[in-house]
Structures are given as C-alpha cells and as structure tokens.
Design a protein around this motif. Structure first.
Motif, PDB file in Angstrom:
ATOM      1  N   ILE A  50     -22.658 -82.566   4.254  1.00  0.00           N
ATOM      2  CA  ILE A  50     -23.086 -82.306   5.631  1.00  0.00           C
ATOM      3  C   ILE A  50     -24.364 -83.079   5.936  1.00  0.00           C
ATOM      4  CG2 ILE A  50     -23.926 -80.546   7.242  1.00  0.00           C
ATOM      5  CD1 ILE A  50     -22.217 -78.506   5.723  1.00  0.00           C
ATOM      6  N   ASP A  51     -24.389 -83.773   7.068  1.00  0.00           N
ATOM      7  CA  ASP A  51     -25.576 -84.477   7.530  1.00  0.00           C
ATOM      8  C   ASP A  51     -25.974 -83.934   8.895  1.00  0.00           C
ATOM      9  OD1 ASP A  51     -25.705 -86.251   5.344  1.00  0.00           O
ATOM     10  OD2 ASP A  51     -24.233 -87.574   6.279  1.00  0.00           O
ATOM     11  N   VAL A  52     -27.186 -83.404   9.004  1.00  0.00           N
ATOM     12  CA  VAL A  52     -27.709 -82.994  10.310  1.00  0.00           C
ATOM     13  C   VAL A  52     -28.239 -84.246  10.993  1.00  0.00           C
ATOM     14  CG1 VAL A  52     -29.435 -81.630  11.532  1.00  0.00           C
ATOM     15  CG2 VAL A  52     -28.270 -80.665   9.537  1.00  0.00           C
ATOM     16  N   VAL A  53     -27.629 -84.613  12.123  1.00  0.00           N
ATOM     17  CA  VAL A  53     -27.954 -85.883  12.768  1.00  0.00           C
ATOM     18  C   VAL A  53     -28.844 -85.716  13.996  1.00  0.00           C
ATOM     19  CG1 VAL A  53     -25.878 -87.013  11.925  1.00  0.00           C
ATOM     20  CG2 VAL A  53     -25.827 -85.811  14.132  1.00  0.00           C
ATOM     21  N   GLY A  54     -29.069 -84.474  14.435  1.00  0.00           N
ATOM     22  CA  GLY A  54     -29.909 -84.290  15.608  1.00  0.00           C
ATOM     23  C   GLY A  54     -30.153 -82.833  15.925  1.00  0.00           C
ATOM     24  N   GLU A  55     -31.088 -82.586  16.844  1.00  0.00           N
ATOM     25  CA  GLU A  55     -31.427 -81.232  17.278  1.00  0.00           C
ATOM     26  C   GLU A  55     -31.642 -81.226  18.786  1.00  0.00           C
ATOM     27  OE1 GLU A  55     -34.747 -79.537  15.264  1.00  0.00           O
ATOM     28  OE2 GLU A  55     -34.102 -80.199  13.263  1.00  0.00           O
ATOM     29  N   ALA A  56     -31.458 -80.055  19.386  1.00  0.00           N
ATOM     30  CA  ALA A  56     -31.737 -79.868  20.803  1.00  0.00           C
ATOM     31  C   ALA A  56     -32.175 -78.429  21.014  1.00  0.00           C
ATOM     32  CB  ALA A  56     -30.508 -80.181  21.650  1.00  0.00           C
ATOM     33  N   ALA A  57     -33.002 -78.212  22.043  1.00  0.00           N
ATOM     34  CA  ALA A  57     -33.588 -76.893  22.273  1.00  0.00           C
ATOM     35  C   ALA A  57     -32.914 -76.115  23.397  1.00  0.00           C
ATOM     36  CB  ALA A  57     -35.081 -77.028  22.575  1.00  0.00           C
ATOM     37  N   ASP A  58     -31.919 -76.692  24.065  1.00  0.00           N
ATOM     38  CA  ASP A  58     -31.187 -75.966  25.096  1.00  0.00           C
ATOM     39  C   ASP A  58     -29.841 -76.639  25.315  1.00  0.00           C
ATOM     40  OD1 ASP A  58     -31.354 -77.956  27.435  1.00  0.00           O
ATOM     41  OD2 ASP A  58     -33.471 -77.654  26.959  1.00  0.00           O
ATOM     42  N   GLY A  59     -28.977 -75.976  26.066  1.00  0.00           N
ATOM     43  CA  GLY A  59     -27.633 -76.501  26.253  1.00  0.00           C
ATOM     44  C   GLY A  59     -27.586 -77.844  26.945  1.00  0.00           C
ATOM     45  N   ARG A  60     -28.461 -78.050  27.926  1.00  0.00           N
ATOM     46  CA  ARG A  60     -28.452 -79.306  28.681  1.00  0.00           C
ATOM     47  C   ARG A  60     -28.820 -80.482  27.786  1.00  0.00           C
ATOM     48  NH1 ARG A  60     -31.688 -78.590  33.905  1.00  0.00           N
ATOM     49  NH2 ARG A  60     -29.944 -77.146  34.240  1.00  0.00           N
ATOM     50  N   SER A  61     -29.896 -80.336  27.023  1.00  0.00           N
ATOM     51  CA  SER A  61     -30.272 -81.423  26.120  1.00  0.00           C
ATOM     52  C   SER A  61     -29.273 -81.545  24.977  1.00  0.00           C
ATOM     53  CB  SER A  61     -31.687 -81.209  25.566  1.00  0.00           C
ATOM     54  OG  SER A  61     -31.795 -79.977  24.881  1.00  0.00           O
ATOM     55  N   GLY A  62     -28.625 -80.417  24.637  1.00  0.00           N
ATOM     56  CA  GLY A  62     -27.579 -80.462  23.628  1.00  0.00           C
ATOM     57  C   GLY A  62     -26.417 -81.337  24.068  1.00  0.00           C
ATOM     58  N   LEU A  63     -26.048 -81.251  25.358  1.00  0.00           N
ATOM     59  CA  LEU A  63     -24.994 -82.113  25.886  1.00  0.00           C
ATOM     60  C   LEU A  63     -25.400 -83.582  25.797  1.00  0.00           C
ATOM     61  CD1 LEU A  63     -23.786 -80.205  29.089  1.00  0.00           C
ATOM     62  CD2 LEU A  63     -22.549 -80.505  26.936  1.00  0.00           C
ATOM     63  N   ASP A  64     -26.643 -83.876  26.154  1.00  0.00           N
ATOM     64  CA  ASP A  64     -27.125 -85.257  26.075  1.00  0.00           C
ATOM     65  C   ASP A  64     -27.057 -85.777  24.642  1.00  0.00           C
ATOM     66  OD1 ASP A  64     -27.660 -85.241  28.788  1.00  0.00           O
ATOM     67  OD2 ASP A  64     -29.770 -84.696  28.532  1.00  0.00           O
ATOM     68  N   GLN A  65     -27.484 -84.943  23.691  1.00  0.00           N
ATOM     69  CA  GLN A  65     -27.459 -85.339  22.282  1.00  0.00           C
ATOM     70  C   GLN A  65     -26.021 -85.506  21.785  1.00  0.00           C
ATOM     71  OE1 GLN A  65     -30.160 -86.583  21.117  1.00  0.00           O
ATOM     72  NE2 GLN A  65     -31.109 -85.058  19.805  1.00  0.00           N
ATOM     73  N   ALA A  66     -25.133 -84.626  22.243  1.00  0.00           N
ATOM     74  CA  ALA A  66     -23.733 -84.726  21.825  1.00  0.00           C
ATOM     75  C   ALA A  66     -23.107 -86.029  22.321  1.00  0.00           C
ATOM     76  CB  ALA A  66     -22.949 -83.526  22.348  1.00  0.00           C
ATOM     77  N   ARG A  67     -23.451 -86.429  23.543  1.00  0.00           N
ATOM     78  CA  ARG A  67     -22.919 -87.689  24.076  1.00  0.00           C
ATOM     79  C   ARG A  67     -23.455 -88.880  23.277  1.00  0.00           C
ATOM     80  NH1 ARG A  67     -24.984 -85.338  29.114  1.00  0.00           N
ATOM     81  NH2 ARG A  67     -23.307 -84.130  30.124  1.00  0.00           N
ATOM     82  N   ALA A  68     -24.735 -88.818  22.935  1.00  0.00           N
ATOM     83  CA  ALA A  68     -25.363 -89.947  22.256  1.00  0.00           C
ATOM     84  C   ALA A  68     -24.979 -90.049  20.789  1.00  0.00           C
ATOM     85  CB  ALA A  68     -26.890 -89.846  22.382  1.00  0.00           C
ATOM     86  N   LEU A  69     -24.870 -88.903  20.117  1.00  0.00           N
ATOM     87  CA  LEU A  69     -24.682 -88.888  18.666  1.00  0.00           C
ATOM     88  C   LEU A  69     -23.229 -88.719  18.237  1.00  0.00           C
ATOM     89  CD1 LEU A  69     -27.739 -86.619  17.775  1.00  0.00           C
ATOM     90  CD2 LEU A  69     -27.580 -89.112  17.540  1.00  0.00           C
TER      91      LEU A  69
END
Length: 253
Positions: A50-69
């Motif tokens: 398992i590799d943790v590739v990113g973090e986000a502090a709320d759902g909106r930024s989580g969506l942005d991170q999911a799109r990017a990563l």
C-alpha cells in the motif's frame, strides 16, 4: 471483520507480502482531522504493497486530489466541512472515477451507513477498527470485496430487513433503484421483472455467499452466476454487491 466477496474466485495471497506480478495499491486519505490522517498514514503506508499518495482535509479538496492522483482506493471520512464524504462519493461516481471508497468514521448511524453504501462506497469501517482490518479493507476494495466492522454489518442487516431508511435519498429517484422503498415480497417470490433464478442468486448474495458458493449450491456454472448478477445489477439499479444485498433485503429476500 466481515467480508462480502465480489467474485467466487480464489483471491487469497500466498503471504503478507506482494509478488512482482501484483501492482501496488495507491491510497488517498480524506479526513478533516490532521491527527487522524497522520495515524492512518502510519497504519497503512507501506503495509503489504500500500502506498499513501495524498491527503485532503475535506470532500471538495478530496475530489480535486482524486482527479489529480487517480488513486485506487480512497479512505474517506463521513463528516467533513465544505463537502461531506457521502456527497464526495456521489460526485466521484458521477464523474466516472474508478477509485473505490472505504468509509472510515466514528459514527455508524443508520442514515450514514445506508446513504454511504447507496452512494457507492465499497466498505464501511469504524475509526477504532484494528489496523489489520483497515489494511485488509484497502487491499480488498479494488476487487469490490466489501469489508464491514461487525457492529456495522449487524446494523446494516437489521435496517434492511426491517425496511428502515429505505426512502428516496436523491431528488428525482424513480423506479426500484436503491434510493426508493418498494413493497416487500415474500422470500419465495421474485419481484416483478426478476426471474426466479435471478432472485435465488440475489438472496444468496444477501446471505454473504461468494459466487463460487452460489454456483455450487444452485448447481450452476460460475459464468452463469455472474450473468445473473449482471442482470440483477441492471434491473435493480445497483452498482456493487453491497448495494445488491441491501436491495434484496429491502424487497423481502
């Protein structure tokens, strides 16, 4: 922890490590508590591929991170500012994201549980789950194998069997989809539009049987079981095995 397997094939590994043929599982952490994110990273990063590739502090930024990563799995909290986890899961599905979501929360209330699974989450764990359970849920998520804390699964079965929390969850929901209640059927009677054989398969899924178990019990080939499941997914407007189990129980299966 209880697992509901998506396929009947043998997916067990040969050990805790991964082989050269196995890809690593890329994970995004989405939780508004920095301490929780740090704890999750320590818990799973590097464990069994398992590799943790990113973090986000709320759902909106989580969506942005999911799109990017483009992670394989997202560990998502339910209650967060700006956009909660359930709304974020819905948005991911609407965008066509292939990331699998494991809900990890301090709450196991009826509304959160059913709404999260109907939105498209694969698994639902409590935040006090042992590390090994979280690791297993992450590793199983890409194959749509659901994992639940025992108390969560017990609540889920009771809710669905009692017909609670089955009203519409999205505006405009119609038909017999997972967001609308339907008249209960007797266990031996298939709902309108569902064949008796499809209903048999669906009821066994709701009992937690794997495809292989179902094939053996009903004297069917594995391919035939998968065909029946595909038709049930379409007819009952569900997208994964957990939603199918909920829907079958709501219909009296």
């Amino acid at each position: 922890m209880v697992s509901i397997s998506e396929t009947g094939s043998d997916t067990s590994g040969t050990g805790d490590g991964i082989t050269d043929q196995q890809s690593r599982t890329r994970v995004l952490l989405v939780d508004d508590e920095a301490l929780m994110r740090a704890g999750l990273r320590l818990m799973i990063d590097g464990a069994r591929g398992i590799d943790v590739v990113g973090e986000a502090a709320d759902g909106r930024s989580g969506l942005d991170q999911a799109r990017a990563l483009e992670p394989d799995v997202i560990l998502m909290d339910v209650r967060m500012p700006h956009m909660d986890g359930i709304a974020a899961v819905r948005a991911l599905r609407e965008e066509g994201s292939t990331a699998r979501v494991v809900m990890l929360t301090a709450f196991d209330t009826d509304e959160f549980l059913l709404d999260a699974l109907r939105a498209g989450a694969v698994s639902f764990l409590l935040k006090d789950s042992p590390p090994q359970q979280v690791v297993e849920a992450v590793l199983d998520a890409p194959q749509d194998r659901a994992r639940f804390s025992p108390e969560v699964l017990a609540r889920l079965v009771r809710l669905a069997s009692d017909g609670q929390g089955t009203g519409p969850t999205d505006a405009g929901t119609t038909g017999t989809g997972p967001g609308r209640a339907a008249p209960a059927q007797t266990p031996s009677t298939a709902p309108a539009g569902i064949t008796e054989r499809e209903w048999e398969v669906g009821r066994l899924v709701a009992r937690g049987l794997t495809n292989q178990d179902i094939a053996e019990q009903l004297f069917l080939s594995l391919a035939t079981v998968k065909t029946h499941l595909g038709r049930l997914f379409d007819k009952l407007q569900v997208t994964n095995r957990v939603q199918l189990a909920i829907r079958v129980l709501e219909l009296g299966g």
